[in-house]
Design a protein around this motif. Sequence first.
Motif, PDB file in Angstrom:
ATOM      1  N   ILE A 171       0.858  -1.190   0.000  1.00  0.00           N
ATOM      2  CA  ILE A 171       0.000   0.000   0.000  1.00  0.00           C
ATOM      3  C   ILE A 171       0.893   1.238   0.000  1.00  0.00           C
ATOM      4  N   VAL A 172       0.590   2.134  -0.919  1.00  0.00           N
ATOM      5  CA  VAL A 172       1.320   3.400  -1.020  1.00  0.00           C
ATOM      6  C   VAL A 172       0.309   4.525  -0.823  1.00  0.00           C
TER       7      VAL A 172
ATOM      8  N   ALA B 275      -4.144   5.754   7.761  1.00  0.00           N
ATOM      9  CA  ALA B 275      -4.897   5.226   6.614  1.00  0.00           C
ATOM     10  C   ALA B 275      -4.351   3.871   6.190  1.00  0.00           C
ATOM     11  N   VAL B 276      -3.035   3.761   6.115  1.00  0.00           N
ATOM     12  CA  VAL B 276      -2.426   2.502   5.669  1.00  0.00           C
ATOM     13  C   VAL B 276      -2.665   1.404   6.707  1.00  0.00           C
ATOM     14  N   ASP B 277      -2.535   1.747   7.993  1.00  0.00           N
ATOM     15  CA  ASP B 277      -2.829   0.765   9.055  1.00  0.00           C
ATOM     16  C   ASP B 277      -4.246   0.228   8.915  1.00  0.00           C
ATOM     17  N   ASP B 278      -5.202   1.131   8.757  1.00  0.00           N
ATOM     18  CA  ASP B 278      -6.607   0.715   8.681  1.00  0.00           C
ATOM     19  C   ASP B 278      -6.891  -0.085   7.413  1.00  0.00           C
ATOM     20  N   ALA B 279      -6.223   0.289   6.324  1.00  0.00           N
ATOM     21  CA  ALA B 279      -6.429  -0.451   5.070  1.00  0.00           C
ATOM     22  C   ALA B 279      -5.923  -1.885   5.210  1.00  0.00           C
TER      23      ALA B 279
ATOM     24  N   VAL C  97      -8.878   0.328  -0.809  1.00  0.00           N
ATOM     25  CA  VAL C  97      -8.881   1.654  -1.444  1.00  0.00           C
ATOM     26  C   VAL C  97      -9.977   2.524  -0.822  1.00  0.00           C
ATOM     27  N   MET C  98     -11.131   1.917  -0.545  1.00  0.00           N
ATOM     28  CA  MET C  98     -12.217   2.662   0.105  1.00  0.00           C
ATOM     29  C   MET C  98     -11.761   3.223   1.449  1.00  0.00           C
ATOM     30  N   VAL C  99     -11.008   2.412   2.177  1.00  0.00           N
ATOM     31  CA  VAL C  99     -10.500   2.864   3.479  1.00  0.00           C
ATOM     32  C   VAL C  99      -9.571   4.064   3.302  1.00  0.00           C
ATOM     33  N   LEU C 100      -8.691   3.983   2.321  1.00  0.00           N
ATOM     34  CA  LEU C 100      -7.788   5.119   2.059  1.00  0.00           C
ATOM     35  C   LEU C 100      -8.595   6.375   1.744  1.00  0.00           C
TER      36      LEU C 100
ATOM     37  N   VAL D 120      -2.939   0.447  -4.077  1.00  0.00           N
ATOM     38  CA  VAL D 120      -2.980  -0.821  -3.347  1.00  0.00           C
ATOM     39  C   VAL D 120      -2.693  -1.907  -4.370  1.00  0.00           C
ATOM     40  N   ASN D 121      -1.666  -2.697  -4.092  1.00  0.00           N
ATOM     41  CA  ASN D 121      -1.168  -3.669  -5.052  1.00  0.00           C
ATOM     42  C   ASN D 121      -1.054  -5.024  -4.370  1.00  0.00           C
TER      43      ASN D 121
END
Lengths: 332, 128
Positions: A44-45, A57-61, A184-187, A197-198
């Motif tokens: 995730i970037v 954001a990344v943690d939650d994603a 992606v929705m979370v971000l 997100v890859n």
Amino acid sequence: MPWNRPLIIGIILLLLALGWLRTNSGETDQVRRSQLMMGTIVEIVASGRDTGQLDAAVDDAFAEMARLDRLLSRHYQDSDVSRLSQSSKGSKVAPETAEVIALGLDVARRSKGAFDLTLGRLKILWGIDQENPVIPTPAAIAEALEGTGVQALSLEGLNLIKRSPQLMVDLGGIAKGYIVDQAVMVLKKHGITSGAVNAGGDMYLLGQHPEHPWRIGIQHPREQGGILATVKVRDMAVVTSGDYERFFEQDGQRYHHIFDPGTGSPARDCQSVTVITDSVALGDALATALFVLGPEKGLALLAEYPGSEGLLVAADGTLHPSPGWANYAGSP
Amino acid sequence: MKTPWQLMTGGDWLVVLTLLGISVAGIAWLAAAPKGTRVVVTSGDQTCFVAGLDQFHSVDLDGPLGKTHLVIDATGAHVTSSPCPRKVCISMGPAKHSGDLLACVPNRIMVRIESPANEDVPYDLLSR
């Protein structure tokens, strides 16, 4: 030694001003993290000006992806998919599971069964994921295909109904994409407007790279480490499926993990398929369907999805782009 | 009327030349620094190996299944042997561009190529 104090003070002030400008110039930060999950590398970037916001954001994603993986993977005994396979008639599922299956059933119908959610037994029979896979007998393949197909599953609200008790649902061709979409929705909920997100090459590109549109390299199916093409995208999904991801070879023949539901054997008409569309789940399902259908029928199916483009590499290595592919093409 | 240069004292020149020297030394240091493309390997949650991509390395990486062997050579960083059942990590081939990732999922080994942000790479992410 005499000192010109105004000049020294001027230089110091200038240096301080430059330092202040450097730290307050509004430069974009980037958080980039990877984890092993869903049997692959998930990266995730996220880019923005507030590192704390990016980290959260990344943690939650990642947390959302782990939650959905437990729901949709057949590798967890208590997942919706495992419970479905164990039940004789079907069961009630979570809204997320129902959403994935509804999309999968729609692609299955429109592809006339080329995409199939009911191949769980066939995939276990082939054991492509195992250490010593073997080619099953025609009789064993026929048995594993019994009761499978577009009509074998139906969804009524949150209730999934199986036509055959031994039917095993496998969401391998779509769940990963759905999970990426939800990340992606979370971000987005965190206000992130630039990121990616890859999951092992199935990806969504949110907004654009801080300096240019996202440039995505597409793996060459026969040249290890080679790039077939690059595309430039923003706010789109890019998904590639190929016969080089998981396979074994026997007597000069390649046996890979993308099965033709009509024959019960690995599909033979393509080396790889890349789809650009608006969701990774749809791209995931379409890439599999196109791979099974081959270039001609595959491109016809893709034309039914406005805004979706694709590049198919046929079994003989020839390239078959959809009409709008050139709009995304970067360089060969 | 004196020009600004004539107003400069010996102390002023000392300050200016010192700052100039620091700047030149800084630029020279940055130019001499390694290119910066690195191979970073994590095992589980821990970084277990870091090396320059431009230097040959052959290293065994410990994971829960055993040793995954990583080679860094002219083609990039690639896995040459692994105790995992499917050997997907070997068939992934070399990683050489910034952002490229390799993994042996069963053995919990992850390899990433990291570069300075301004490195000219042909793509941002790889769809495979």
